[in-house]
Design a protein around this motif. Sequence first.
Motif, short mmCIF file in Angstrom:
data_model
loop_
_atom_site.label_atom_id
_atom_site.label_comp_id
_atom_site.label_asym_id
_atom_site.label_seq_id
_atom_site.Cartn_x
_atom_site.Cartn_y
_atom_site.Cartn_z
N GLY A 1 0.81 -1.23 0.00
CA GLY A 1 0.00 0.00 0.00
C GLY A 1 0.84 1.27 0.00
O GLY A 1 0.36 2.35 -0.37
N ILE A 2 2.10 1.16 0.38
CA ILE A 2 2.98 2.35 0.43
C ILE A 2 3.19 2.91 -0.98
O ILE A 2 3.35 4.12 -1.15
CB ILE A 2 4.34 1.98 1.08
CG1 ILE A 2 4.13 1.62 2.56
CG2 ILE A 2 5.35 3.10 0.96
CD1 ILE A 2 3.69 2.75 3.46
N ALA A 3 3.16 2.04 -1.99
CA ALA A 3 3.33 2.52 -3.37
C ALA A 3 2.22 3.53 -3.68
O ALA A 3 2.47 4.58 -4.30
CB ALA A 3 3.27 1.34 -4.34
N THR A 4 1.01 3.25 -3.24
CA THR A 4 -0.12 4.16 -3.48
C THR A 4 0.04 5.43 -2.65
O THR A 4 -0.19 6.54 -3.15
CB THR A 4 -1.44 3.43 -3.12
OG1 THR A 4 -1.42 2.15 -3.72
CG2 THR A 4 -2.65 4.21 -3.59
N SER A 5 0.45 5.29 -1.39
CA SER A 5 0.64 6.49 -0.55
C SER A 5 1.66 7.43 -1.18
O SER A 5 1.46 8.65 -1.21
CB SER A 5 1.16 6.13 0.84
OG SER A 5 0.48 5.05 1.36
N LEU B 1 7.92 5.09 -15.89
CA LEU B 1 7.43 6.38 -15.38
C LEU B 1 6.37 6.95 -16.32
O LEU B 1 5.34 7.47 -15.88
CB LEU B 1 8.60 7.36 -15.25
CG LEU B 1 9.49 7.14 -14.03
CD1 LEU B 1 10.80 7.92 -14.17
CD2 LEU B 1 8.77 7.56 -12.75
N LYS B 2 6.62 6.82 -17.61
CA LYS B 2 5.68 7.36 -18.59
C LYS B 2 4.35 6.61 -18.47
O LYS B 2 3.27 7.21 -18.41
CB LYS B 2 6.28 7.23 -20.00
CG LYS B 2 5.37 7.79 -21.05
CD LYS B 2 6.04 7.97 -22.38
CE LYS B 2 5.07 8.61 -23.38
NZ LYS B 2 3.72 8.05 -23.36
N ARG B 3 4.46 5.28 -18.42
CA ARG B 3 3.25 4.47 -18.35
C ARG B 3 2.48 4.72 -17.05
O ARG B 3 1.25 4.75 -17.05
CB ARG B 3 3.67 3.00 -18.44
CG ARG B 3 2.68 2.16 -19.18
CD ARG B 3 3.31 0.84 -19.54
NE ARG B 3 2.45 -0.24 -19.10
CZ ARG B 3 2.73 -1.53 -19.28
NH1 ARG B 3 3.85 -1.88 -19.88
NH2 ARG B 3 1.90 -2.45 -18.87
N ALA B 4 3.19 4.90 -15.95
CA ALA B 4 2.53 5.16 -14.66
C ALA B 4 1.73 6.45 -14.76
O ALA B 4 0.60 6.54 -14.27
CB ALA B 4 3.57 5.24 -13.55
N ASP B 5 2.31 7.46 -15.41
CA ASP B 5 1.58 8.73 -15.57
C ASP B 5 0.38 8.56 -16.50
O ASP B 5 -0.72 9.01 -16.21
CB ASP B 5 2.52 9.80 -16.14
CG ASP B 5 3.33 10.45 -15.04
OD1 ASP B 5 3.18 10.03 -13.87
OD2 ASP B 5 4.13 11.36 -15.34
N ASP B 6 0.62 7.90 -17.64
CA ASP B 6 -0.46 7.72 -18.63
C ASP B 6 -1.63 6.95 -18.02
O ASP B 6 -2.79 7.27 -18.29
CB ASP B 6 0.04 6.93 -19.85
CG ASP B 6 1.01 7.75 -20.69
OD1 ASP B 6 1.13 8.96 -20.42
OD2 ASP B 6 1.67 7.17 -21.58
N GLU B 7 -1.32 5.93 -17.22
CA GLU B 7 -2.38 5.06 -16.70
C GLU B 7 -2.84 5.45 -15.30
O GLU B 7 -3.74 4.83 -14.75
CB GLU B 7 -1.89 3.59 -16.71
CG GLU B 7 -1.57 3.11 -18.11
CD GLU B 7 -1.06 1.66 -18.14
OE1 GLU B 7 -1.34 0.90 -17.19
OE2 GLU B 7 -0.37 1.32 -19.12
N SER C 1 0.63 3.35 -9.88
CA SER C 1 1.97 3.47 -9.27
C SER C 1 3.01 2.75 -10.13
O SER C 1 2.69 1.81 -10.87
CB SER C 1 1.96 2.88 -7.86
OG SER C 1 1.91 1.47 -7.93
N THR C 2 4.26 3.20 -9.99
CA THR C 2 5.35 2.56 -10.73
C THR C 2 5.49 1.09 -10.30
O THR C 2 5.89 0.24 -11.10
CB THR C 2 6.69 3.27 -10.44
OG1 THR C 2 6.76 3.54 -9.04
CG2 THR C 2 6.82 4.55 -11.22
N ILE D 1 5.01 11.67 -5.05
CA ILE D 1 6.42 11.25 -4.98
C ILE D 1 6.60 10.07 -5.93
O ILE D 1 5.87 9.08 -5.85
CB ILE D 1 6.79 10.81 -3.54
CG1 ILE D 1 6.55 11.96 -2.56
CG2 ILE D 1 8.23 10.31 -3.48
CD1 ILE D 1 6.60 11.55 -1.08
N ARG D 2 7.57 10.22 -6.87
CA ARG D 2 7.83 9.11 -7.79
C ARG D 2 8.80 8.14 -7.11
O ARG D 2 9.88 8.55 -6.68
CB ARG D 2 8.46 9.58 -9.10
CG ARG D 2 7.65 10.54 -9.90
CD ARG D 2 6.27 9.97 -10.25
NE ARG D 2 5.70 10.67 -11.36
CZ ARG D 2 5.30 11.93 -11.35
NH1 ARG D 2 5.42 12.64 -10.25
NH2 ARG D 2 4.78 12.49 -12.43
#
Length: 353
Positions: free
Chosen positions: A270-274, A323-329, A332-333, A280-281
């Motif tokens: 869950g920390i990835a979502t936080s 990083l690009k895909r995380a932003d597009d979708e 989280s990375t 924060i990337r």
Amino acid sequence: MTLTLTDETPAAGFERLIRVEAPEAGLRALICIHSTVLGPAAGGCRMWDYPSWEAAREDVQRLAEGMTSKNAMADLGLGGGKSVILGDAGKDKSPEMFRAFGQAIEALNGRYYTAEDVGISPDDMAQVATETGYAVGLEGGRYGSGDPSPFTAEGVFQCMRVGAAHVFGSDDLGGRRVLVQGLGHVGYALAEKLHAAGARLLVTDINNEALARAVRDLGAENIAPEAVFAQQMDIFAPCALGAVLNDETVPKLTAKLVCGAANNQLAHPGIATSLRQRGIRYLPDYVVNAGGIISVAGEIHKAGPGYRQERLSGIAARIEAMLKRADDEGRSTTEIAGDMVKEILDAAKRNVA
Ligand code: NAD
């Protein structure tokens, strides 16, 4: 000496779990092959005083699965595996133990390559290598890869630059406030690279000698270990312990980018979502810190000098795409990295079918 290898039933999705016993040599070990879809399994051997076989089984499977992901993302033509020796690395080691372990590795006929991990030294691995050609991370010899830390540091540095380009619009680390937590084999080498790149270094460690050196030689600012999350920083580079990103620390973290070598930086998934919610990337540790296994893979494949540099650039390119895909979708990375691993494995399975 009696050496027995017994196949046990592994968890679902794992290929093999082998119990190794050589009572006269004091050896009790487990070898886990999670996946050979991409090639022979590779991953280190850990020596740890597990309270039970069950605890060791759980750990070796978790670690082996992690190696499948790490090796897939680094494009090494290697699957994932790991081994553990049950015992106290401070007092239970013997040359006979490591030679017996080497015989067990040899009996697997190259399905699994082993190397050093926590509790295992290059000298121990040299003993293992007297019995098998599938022990790597060796010092000396034509292909011996030796200390992997400089490669790990270089991989983290390259990924950090890609992360900076994404987050700050420039991969120039000059003037960026970067906090390096842990000035050990990897952390110090990373701090040197950051210093050379003109970053404003903040450093912390519980070892005063390494700290004093960084302050003197790299112009770094000394931060007390307990004051890390009170600092203003652009980039946080955890290079000491696991679980440093947790429910207590993430709300305080001022960095916009996290990129470091430490394994298992997230205390729970869950920390990835936080982190994402706080803008924060986070660059997944097992991708960023693959330089060590890249170095070892060079030894396995008896590769030329360009191999490691190409693979290091490869993990940086992987981070860029992630990083690009995380932003597009809008995810989280960590989630994207998991998808990427699955896609790599599925494509390999299709090619075989
Ligand atoms: P290391 O043992 O050489 O260095 C760790 C450093 O962290 C030490 O200087 C130690 O004093 C410091 N430290 C410990 N507790 C601390 C704390 N509470 N606050 C600040 N500093 C603290 O280890 P390393 O080889 O540099 O590896 C660092 C991390 O990277 C580990 O998590 C390791 O598993 C991971 N890693 C290393 C490699 C590699 O090639 N060495 C590869 C992949 C992952």
